[in-house]
Design a protein around this motif. Structure first.
Motif, mmCIF file in Angstrom:
data_model
loop_
_atom_site.group_PDB
_atom_site.id
_atom_site.type_symbol
_atom_site.label_atom_id
_atom_site.label_comp_id
_atom_site.label_asym_id
_atom_site.label_seq_id
_atom_site.Cartn_x
_atom_site.Cartn_y
_atom_site.Cartn_z
ATOM 1 N N ASN A 449 0.855 -1.187 0.000
ATOM 2 C CA ASN A 449 0.000 0.000 0.000
ATOM 3 C C ASN A 449 0.897 1.246 0.000
ATOM 4 N N PRO A 450 1.539 1.529 -1.141
ATOM 5 C CA PRO A 450 2.468 2.661 -1.192
ATOM 6 C C PRO A 450 1.733 3.985 -1.022
ATOM 7 N N PRO A 451 2.426 5.024 -0.606
ATOM 8 C CA PRO A 451 1.779 6.313 -0.394
ATOM 9 C C PRO A 451 1.350 6.958 -1.704
ATOM 10 N N ALA A 452 0.382 7.841 -1.607
ATOM 11 C CA ALA A 452 -0.040 8.653 -2.746
ATOM 12 C C ALA A 452 0.830 9.899 -2.808
ATOM 13 N N VAL A 453 1.089 10.370 -4.025
ATOM 14 C CA VAL A 453 1.961 11.531 -4.228
ATOM 15 C C VAL A 453 1.163 12.665 -4.870
ATOM 16 N N SER A 454 1.214 13.824 -4.237
ATOM 17 C CA SER A 454 0.658 15.045 -4.818
ATOM 18 C C SER A 454 1.759 16.098 -4.805
ATOM 19 N N GLN A 455 1.604 17.114 -5.633
ATOM 20 C CA GLN A 455 2.621 18.155 -5.659
ATOM 21 C C GLN A 455 2.011 19.463 -6.129
ATOM 22 N N TYR A 456 2.714 20.565 -5.797
ATOM 23 C CA TYR A 456 2.227 21.874 -6.227
ATOM 24 C C TYR A 456 3.414 22.809 -6.434
ATOM 25 N N MET A 457 3.365 23.568 -7.516
ATOM 26 C CA MET A 457 4.439 24.499 -7.843
ATOM 27 C C MET A 457 4.022 25.920 -7.479
ATOM 28 N N ARG A 458 4.933 26.647 -6.832
ATOM 29 C CA ARG A 458 4.700 28.044 -6.485
ATOM 30 C C ARG A 458 5.685 28.938 -7.234
ATOM 31 N N ARG A 474 -1.443 7.335 7.728
ATOM 32 C CA ARG A 474 -1.577 8.218 8.891
ATOM 33 C C ARG A 474 -0.966 9.592 8.700
ATOM 34 N N TYR A 475 0.122 9.676 7.925
ATOM 35 C CA TYR A 475 0.893 10.923 7.877
ATOM 36 C C TYR A 475 0.965 11.500 6.464
ATOM 37 N N ARG A 476 1.252 12.789 6.426
ATOM 38 C CA ARG A 476 1.626 13.465 5.187
ATOM 39 C C ARG A 476 2.960 14.159 5.435
ATOM 40 N N TYR A 477 3.915 13.910 4.523
ATOM 41 C CA TYR A 477 5.207 14.578 4.594
ATOM 42 C C TYR A 477 5.414 15.350 3.297
ATOM 43 N N VAL A 478 5.845 16.605 3.408
ATOM 44 C CA VAL A 478 6.012 17.480 2.251
ATOM 45 C C VAL A 478 7.408 18.091 2.270
ATOM 46 N N GLU A 479 8.067 18.073 1.118
ATOM 47 C CA GLU A 479 9.333 18.792 0.951
ATOM 48 C C GLU A 479 9.173 19.844 -0.136
ATOM 49 N N TRP A 480 9.648 21.051 0.154
ATOM 50 C CA TRP A 480 9.651 22.142 -0.824
ATOM 51 C C TRP A 480 11.075 22.378 -1.287
ATOM 52 N N ARG A 481 11.261 22.377 -2.623
ATOM 53 C CA ARG A 481 12.593 22.552 -3.205
ATOM 54 C C ARG A 481 12.518 23.526 -4.377
ATOM 55 N N GLU A 500 7.116 19.855 5.811
ATOM 56 C CA GLU A 500 5.883 19.758 6.599
ATOM 57 C C GLU A 500 5.629 18.303 6.964
ATOM 58 N N LEU A 501 5.048 18.102 8.146
ATOM 59 C CA LEU A 501 4.664 16.772 8.599
ATOM 60 C C LEU A 501 3.353 16.908 9.376
ATOM 61 N N TYR A 502 2.352 16.113 8.969
ATOM 62 C CA TYR A 502 1.058 16.156 9.630
ATOM 63 C C TYR A 502 0.657 14.756 10.068
ATOM 64 N N ASP A 503 0.073 14.684 11.273
ATOM 65 C CA ASP A 503 -0.386 13.432 11.852
ATOM 66 C C ASP A 503 -1.908 13.477 11.885
ATOM 67 N N TYR A 504 -2.564 12.742 10.973
ATOM 68 C CA TYR A 504 -4.017 12.833 10.845
ATOM 69 C C TYR A 504 -4.757 12.058 11.931
ATOM 70 N N ARG A 524 9.550 11.508 11.283
ATOM 71 C CA ARG A 524 10.032 12.284 10.138
ATOM 72 C C ARG A 524 11.113 11.502 9.393
ATOM 73 N N SER A 525 12.031 10.867 10.119
ATOM 74 C CA SER A 525 13.086 10.085 9.461
ATOM 75 C C SER A 525 12.492 8.963 8.620
ATOM 76 N N GLU A 526 11.455 8.313 9.144
ATOM 77 C CA GLU A 526 10.807 7.236 8.399
ATOM 78 C C GLU A 526 10.119 7.775 7.149
ATOM 79 N N MET A 527 9.490 8.940 7.289
ATOM 80 C CA MET A 527 8.800 9.534 6.138
ATOM 81 C C MET A 527 9.786 10.045 5.094
ATOM 82 N N VAL A 528 10.922 10.553 5.532
ATOM 83 C CA VAL A 528 11.961 10.982 4.586
ATOM 84 C C VAL A 528 12.466 9.779 3.790
ATOM 85 N N LYS A 529 12.682 8.668 4.470
ATOM 86 C CA LYS A 529 13.135 7.457 3.785
ATOM 87 C C LYS A 529 12.093 7.010 2.767
#
Length: 542
Positions: A449-458, A474-481, A500-504, A524-529
């Motif tokens: 059950n891999p995570p879903a990926v969304s993205q947004y450009m600013r 359970r979680y959402r992790y976001v990186e802005w680059r 960003e990291l959110y715990d639903y 966070r380390s697990e979500m980064v991996k």
């Protein structure tokens, strides 16, 4: 018989046998084609999971719920980008935005022709079905025309015009500008447009800005006592699609080609305008304003959007808190629009039933992204948050028992293309980036059950920044680059300028960004991996 005659006879027999085999093969192919199911492909703009089949106890959607009872409801489905054009491009190509380079609408850079240069393997969903013998027709908003030609990528469709949006004045006189039907509003709009012309205001965006500055020209809601055909959903979308189904029925029953029919409804997109009878299904007190009307504490500025669509309509204030009675009124309007579209979907189902096609038609319903209805003071999409990225997806096949609700598996819009191919018994194009959901529709448990990926450009003063979000159970992790583009191609930085990291489970409203919370260091380390595993094309971070 001499040898010459024997050889001649053998050749004739061989030729006859080959011709017979060719005829049999062609007949089988023709029969296989006639047995292939039709596809009814329904796109609904700005539709969030405010449906009965998604557990909403207030919004009335009997026809969409009927499709859900016939098929599977994917309750944990996410779009790739919470904006019309980019979301639709990912679903209709089965490719992720980082492959096509389509992150927004408008201009050469986000056009489908540029996407084809960046991704030569690109074949659209209707184009693929057309190549496999389907008649492919469309009405309304399927692709976003800001990413295509005026026919919404004419090469994808069977008719030269591509997707049609033609008003039938025999059903109702031509609609008011902006879709409004209130006579007073129409008069104000006409006066303001004449004023804009005198001032030399010509570009569409500038005209809309000017209209927003004139009281009464862009009401956020409208409820007129008019028939369904007074607005585009009934006139230019449902009505011609129903006619197309009736025209197709006899041809299909007599062994003709199957049809891929796409119908794209514009509502519940702003403004929230719908016939009065759909407003009468609700009252203002049915709706409760969002409890968390602020961005997350310790949030990231890149996560915030300056484009809050609801702020451009009257009487919504351009900034600050929106009064609760007005919020209830806007939520009421959104629900009325959802029920209005649901009624148009019911007309399509009735047409299929009248033509005895329900048992021969795959039905796929999707909303191109979610929608904020007041949470974080947002009225629109354009974010990586849950309310903007979680999107409805319902798929029904006559060959698979219905009534299934998947509350656990994370699915994405890139999964739709391979799913419809498998349901139609055809091979998908190579290099699609989603996974077929047919096994889930049959009730099989996923091996992963891999995570879903969304993205947004600013766009910022420092340049373009992209936020990639991964969502697991359970979680959402976001990186802005930072990202850059040259010659229609994009490159991504290894520098993380925001996380960003959110715990639903503990914070379903995303009130707190936990990325820097020491108690969440391990998470966070697990979500980064996991982020690195899911997005291996991004350069290793500094």
């Amino acid at each position: 018989m001499n040898n010459v005659n024997i050889m001649t006879t053998l050749r004739l027999l061989l030729v006859g046998s080959l011709l017979t085999l060719i005829w049999i093969n062609e007949s089988l192919q023709a029969n296989d084609l006639s047995r292939r199911p039709n596809v009814l492909f329904i796109a609904i703009d700005d539709l969030k999971p405010w449906l009965g089949c998604y557990g909403n106890p207030i919004v009335k959607t009997p026809n969409l719920d009927r499709i859900a009872a016939m098929g599977t409801v994917f309750r944990r489905n996410y779009c790739q980008v919470a904006i019309c054009g980019a979301s639709r491009m990912s679903l209709l190509t089965g490719l992720r935005p980082d492959t096509t380079g389509v992150y927004n609408m408008g201009g050469e850079i986000f056009h489908i022709d540029s996407a084809r240069k960046r991704a030569p393997q690109l074949t659209t969903l209707p184009e693929h079905f057309k190549h496999h013998g389907y008649i492919c027709r469309g009405f309304g908003k399927v692709f976003d025309s800001r990413n295509t030609d005026n026919g919404q990528d004419k090469q994808s469709w069977s008719n030269r015009e591509g997707v049609l949006w033609k008003w039938d004045e025999s059903l109702w006189p031509a609609p008011a500008r902006g879709g409004y039907q209130n006579p007073h509003t129409r008069k104000l709009i006409d006066s303001a447009l004449a004023d804009a012309k005198q001032r030399g205001i010509e570009q569409k965006a500038n005209i809309l800005d000017f209209l927003s500055s004139v009281d009464g020209t862009r009401p956020v809601c409208e409820s007129e006592d008019v028939p369904d055909e007074a607005y585009a959903e009934g006139n230019a979308m449902a009505t011609p699609a129903v006619k197309m189904i009736h025209q197709h029925g006899r041809n299909y029953r007599e062994g003709g080609q199957p049809m891929f029919l796409a119908v794209g409804f514009y509502k519940p997109h702003l403004p929230f305008v719908a016939p009065q009878k759909y407003w009468d299904l609700y009252c203002e007190d049915d709706f409760e304003p969002a409890s968390a009307q602020h961005y997350p504490t310790d949030g990231v500025s890149y996560a915030e959007t300056v484009y809050v669509e609801g702020r451009g309509f009257h009487p919504v204030p351009s900034q600050g808190k929106i009064p609760e009675p007005l919020q209830r009124h806007m939520m009421h309007g959104y629900a009325a629009c959802v029920s209005y579209v649901d009624a148009q979907v019911g007309k399509l189902l009735q047409a299929l039933e009248d033509e005895s096609l329900l048992g021969d038609t795959i039905i796929c319903v999707w909303g191109d992204h979610g929608f904020h209805l007041g949470d974080k003071q947002l009225w629109g999409k354009h974010t990586n948050f849950e309310q903007a990225t979680r999107s409805p997806l319902i798929i029904a096949s006559p060959k698979i028992p219905g009534g299934r609700v998947d509350d656990d598996t994370l699915t994405e819009f890139v999964d739709v293309f391979p799913t419809l191919c498998e349901l139609a018994a055809m091979d998908p194009p190579s290099k699609l980036e989603g996974e077929s959901l047919v096994a889930l529709m049959r009730g099989e448990q996923p091996t992963a059950n891999p995570p879903a990926v969304s993205q947004y450009m600013r766009d910022t003063e420092e340049g373009k920044v992209m936020g990639w979000a991964i969502r697991n159970a359970r979680y959402r992790y976001v990186e802005w680059r930072p990202i850059s583009n040259k010659d229609l191609r994009f490159t991504f930085s290894n520098s993380v300028v925001g996380a960003e990291l959110y715990d639903y489970q503990t914070d379903p409203n995303e009130a707190y960004n936990l990325a820097e919370d020491p108690e969440y260091n391990k998470i966070r380390s697990e979500m980064v991996k996991l982020f690195d595993e899911v997005l291996p094309h991004l350069p290793a971070r500094k």
